[in-house]
Every structure is written in structure tokens, then in C-alpha cells.
Scaffold this active site. Sequence first.
Site: not given
Length: 252
Positions: A126, A207
Site C-alpha cells: 500500500e 469499482c
Amino acid sequence: MWIDLANIDIKTLLDEQSILHSLQQQSFVEIGQRRKVPVWTGNEFKLRDPEHHVWFQSWMNDTPVNLYCQVASFTQPSHKANKVICDVIYDWVKRYKAQRLIEFGSGIGNLTFPALAGAESILACEIDDLSLQGLERSLNELPASLSHLKDRVTIYRGDFQKKLTQDFSQFDGVLANPPRSGLMGFLNPLQNLAPEQRPEFFIYMSCYPESMARDLVTLQECGYRMQEVFIVDQFPQTDHYEVLGLLQREKA
């Protein structure tokens, strides 16, 4: 409450004082992209460093896991739909009996924990340092029955869309939940491996199906074929939705 305004408007809000006082009587307040917390000193408001609190929840099979984060952290909008997502991730990882998993875009760990319930080890990658701080605290605050699992997660910080130094051949599976821009350079090391060296399976959640579709072309070129697809209506009354795809590497 997260108040994200231009700096000049934030200063006006701090100087005006009464609005912030009123808001803080009703909610926990964060301000700006840096997620600062306004604190009243007795004479004025000061902004202190971000705080990690339990604002969301993940799942390890049927066990809930508290996620430490900021109000402004990226979370799913629906707890009910998120449980569905966690269950799908857990089932897919468990199916492959994955020993070693690499995760791209771990964020605060929403997908890390259901994957951890089915894998022996995870390298969580990340770029956002605040998110990784939250993930680390969530690991340290696991329920006693699961606390032994925290040592199975290795946290790695870096911009993995541009450069990834990890050797994909060391992993059995990949779990990716990238930003809207997609995986980008994350897939370069995968392309450089011989087919039999590539991880057996690839889980992709997005998404933004437009960038996912582009990445799926690259994954197909690397010998991966779609096995299952889930579409989750996370954003009712909008055109947006979450897509989960399970891909498997073709056998030589």
C-alpha cells in the site's frame, strides 16, 4: 464528520469557532486531506495529527474484525454488502489452499483479513502511510482467538503502480484492489516471468470496470482465464458497482 475544504475556508472555519463547537457536540470531526483533528485549547482551535479509531469492520470467515482508520479513510459504504465481499474473498483464497499471497492496495485491511483467514502468509502492499498504520493497529488488536495470525502479515509501503520489486514467483496467489486508474506497472514483473512461474490464481476487485477491463487483457496475455465474477451493488441509486473476479492460470 469529514470536512474537506480549501485551506482558506478551513482557516475561516477555525477562526469562526462556533460552527466547529456545534459540530463537535454531535460528531467526531476531521479536517482536510491530511485528516487533522480540530482541538479547542480554551482560546482557539488547533489542528493535531490524525487519530485512528474503529470506524469500520472486516470479517475473517464469521468473525468480525475491527478496522482502525480515519473518518476519511477509504471504506465500503455498506456493512451488509461488505460482508458479502469478505465472504467471497475468503472462499476463493481457501479454495486454492494458498500458502503465500501478495496483496496490492491493502488500504486499512478490509480485504487483508478475510484473505488472511484462508492463507498462510500475506505481503500487504500500500502507498498510503496512514492506511498502513491503521492496518498495523488492527492486526495488533485482533481478538485473542486470532491474535496469532498477525505475524503472518508483512506490511510493505511503496507506489506499486509504478514499480514493484517483489518476485511474483514467490507467491501462490495475488489479491488486487487498485484505485480507479487500475494496476498499471504492478503487472510488469508478472509479464517477465515464465508461465509456470506465475501465481496460480489472481483475485481482482474494482469499482471502476473500465480500468479493470484493460488489466484483464494483460492478465489474459499472461495466461489467466476468468473463472467466476461477482457484481455487488455497493452504491444504490448510482451507475457504480463493485466487481470481483477470480482468474486462474492455465496449466502448461
